[in-house]
Design a protein around this motif. Structure first.
Motif, PDB file in Angstrom:
ATOM      1  N   ASP A 238      12.572   3.651  -3.230  1.00  0.00           N
ATOM      2  CA  ASP A 238      13.545   3.706  -2.447  1.00  0.00           C
ATOM      3  C   ASP A 238      13.508   3.535  -0.860  1.00  0.00           C
ATOM      4  N   GLU A 239      12.812   4.505  -0.574  1.00  0.00           N
ATOM      5  CA  GLU A 239      12.317   4.539   0.876  1.00  0.00           C
ATOM      6  C   GLU A 239      11.805   3.440   1.497  1.00  0.00           C
ATOM      7  N   ILE A 240      10.893   2.812   0.793  1.00  0.00           N
ATOM      8  CA  ILE A 240      10.198   1.354   1.461  1.00  0.00           C
ATOM      9  C   ILE A 240      11.361   0.502   1.238  1.00  0.00           C
ATOM     10  N   ILE A 241      12.134   0.231   0.368  1.00  0.00           N
ATOM     11  CA  ILE A 241      13.312  -0.541   0.248  1.00  0.00           C
ATOM     12  C   ILE A 241      14.070  -0.525   1.154  1.00  0.00           C
TER      13      ILE A 241
ATOM     14  N   ASP B 241      11.201  -8.773  -1.210  1.00  0.00           N
ATOM     15  CA  ASP B 241      10.772  -9.181  -2.472  1.00  0.00           C
ATOM     16  C   ASP B 241       9.458  -8.086  -2.757  1.00  0.00           C
ATOM     17  N   TRP B 242       8.699  -7.963  -1.665  1.00  0.00           N
ATOM     18  CA  TRP B 242       7.418  -7.107  -1.751  1.00  0.00           C
ATOM     19  C   TRP B 242       8.128  -5.674  -2.002  1.00  0.00           C
ATOM     20  N   ALA B 243       8.905  -5.295  -1.180  1.00  0.00           N
ATOM     21  CA  ALA B 243       9.765  -4.060  -1.141  1.00  0.00           C
ATOM     22  C   ALA B 243      10.366  -3.645  -2.453  1.00  0.00           C
ATOM     23  N   ASN B 244      11.073  -4.721  -3.013  1.00  0.00           N
ATOM     24  CA  ASN B 244      11.713  -4.350  -4.109  1.00  0.00           C
ATOM     25  C   ASN B 244      10.726  -4.195  -5.154  1.00  0.00           C
ATOM     26  N   GLY B 245       9.547  -4.867  -5.322  1.00  0.00           N
ATOM     27  CA  GLY B 245       8.582  -4.825  -6.281  1.00  0.00           C
ATOM     28  C   GLY B 245       7.999  -3.401  -6.135  1.00  0.00           C
ATOM     29  N   THR B 246       8.289  -2.637  -5.387  1.00  0.00           N
ATOM     30  CA  THR B 246       7.317  -1.357  -5.290  1.00  0.00           C
ATOM     31  C   THR B 246       8.412  -0.393  -6.005  1.00  0.00           C
ATOM     32  N   TYR B 247       9.496  -0.616  -6.151  1.00  0.00           N
ATOM     33  CA  TYR B 247      10.569   0.447  -6.781  1.00  0.00           C
ATOM     34  C   TYR B 247      10.562   1.689  -6.023  1.00  0.00           C
TER      35      TYR B 247
ATOM     36  N   SER C 197       0.979  -1.215   0.044  1.00  0.00           N
ATOM     37  CA  SER C 197       0.011   0.157  -0.057  1.00  0.00           C
ATOM     38  C   SER C 197       0.904   1.376  -0.064  1.00  0.00           C
ATOM     39  N   LEU C 198       2.305   1.367   0.044  1.00  0.00           N
ATOM     40  CA  LEU C 198       3.292   2.364   0.008  1.00  0.00           C
ATOM     41  C   LEU C 198       2.931   3.315   1.108  1.00  0.00           C
ATOM     42  N   ARG C 199       2.612   2.531   2.451  1.00  0.00           N
ATOM     43  CA  ARG C 199       2.345   3.263   3.567  1.00  0.00           C
ATOM     44  C   ARG C 199       3.796   3.073   4.332  1.00  0.00           C
ATOM     45  N   HIS C 200       4.530   4.234   3.656  1.00  0.00           N
ATOM     46  CA  HIS C 200       5.999   4.466   4.566  1.00  0.00           C
ATOM     47  C   HIS C 200       5.925   4.470   6.114  1.00  0.00           C
ATOM     48  N   ASP C 201       4.780   5.398   6.668  1.00  0.00           N
ATOM     49  CA  ASP C 201       4.725   5.532   8.110  1.00  0.00           C
ATOM     50  C   ASP C 201       4.395   4.223   8.814  1.00  0.00           C
ATOM     51  N   VAL C 202       3.501   3.458   8.311  1.00  0.00           N
ATOM     52  CA  VAL C 202       3.299   2.084   8.724  1.00  0.00           C
ATOM     53  C   VAL C 202       4.323   1.225   8.569  1.00  0.00           C
ATOM     54  N   VAL C 203       4.750   1.059   7.404  1.00  0.00           N
ATOM     55  CA  VAL C 203       6.089   0.098   7.259  1.00  0.00           C
ATOM     56  C   VAL C 203       7.313   0.375   8.430  1.00  0.00           C
ATOM     57  N   ASP C 204       7.446   1.778   8.582  1.00  0.00           N
ATOM     58  CA  ASP C 204       8.502   2.308   9.470  1.00  0.00           C
ATOM     59  C   ASP C 204       8.155   2.059  10.942  1.00  0.00           C
TER      60      ASP C 204
END
Length: 76
Positions: free
Chosen positions: A66-69, A58-64, A30-37
């Motif tokens: 960089d912050e999530i990765i 794998d999931w992070a890499n699939g988002t392309y 869901s590209l929720r940087h705040d929740v991932v963090d």
């Protein structure tokens, strides 16, 4: 809401019944940087896999995204 669930000792590693995704995998998708963090900092398993064997990385890499990765990458 996520903070409240973590403080209430909710199971961060619970997986959905259909695809076996954890809260961390859902947050990544869901590209929720705040929740991932928040989940990573609270000790969520960054080596978790879904039912297909796809890892958090794998999931992070699939988002392309960089912050999530970076948020889920384990330093070597």
């Amino acid at each position: 809401i996520v903070q409240i669930l973590i403080e209430g000792k909710a199971d961060r590693e619970a997986k959905d019944d259909i695809k076996g995704r954890t809260a961390l995998i859902w947050a990544i998708g869901s590209l929720r940087h705040d929740v991932v963090d928040l989940l990573v900092k609270s000790g969520a398993d960054t080596a978790a896999t879904d039912k297909n064997g796809d890892t958090v990385q794998d999931w992070a890499n699939g988002t392309y995204d960089d912050e999530i990765i970076d948020l889920v990458s384990v330093p070597f």
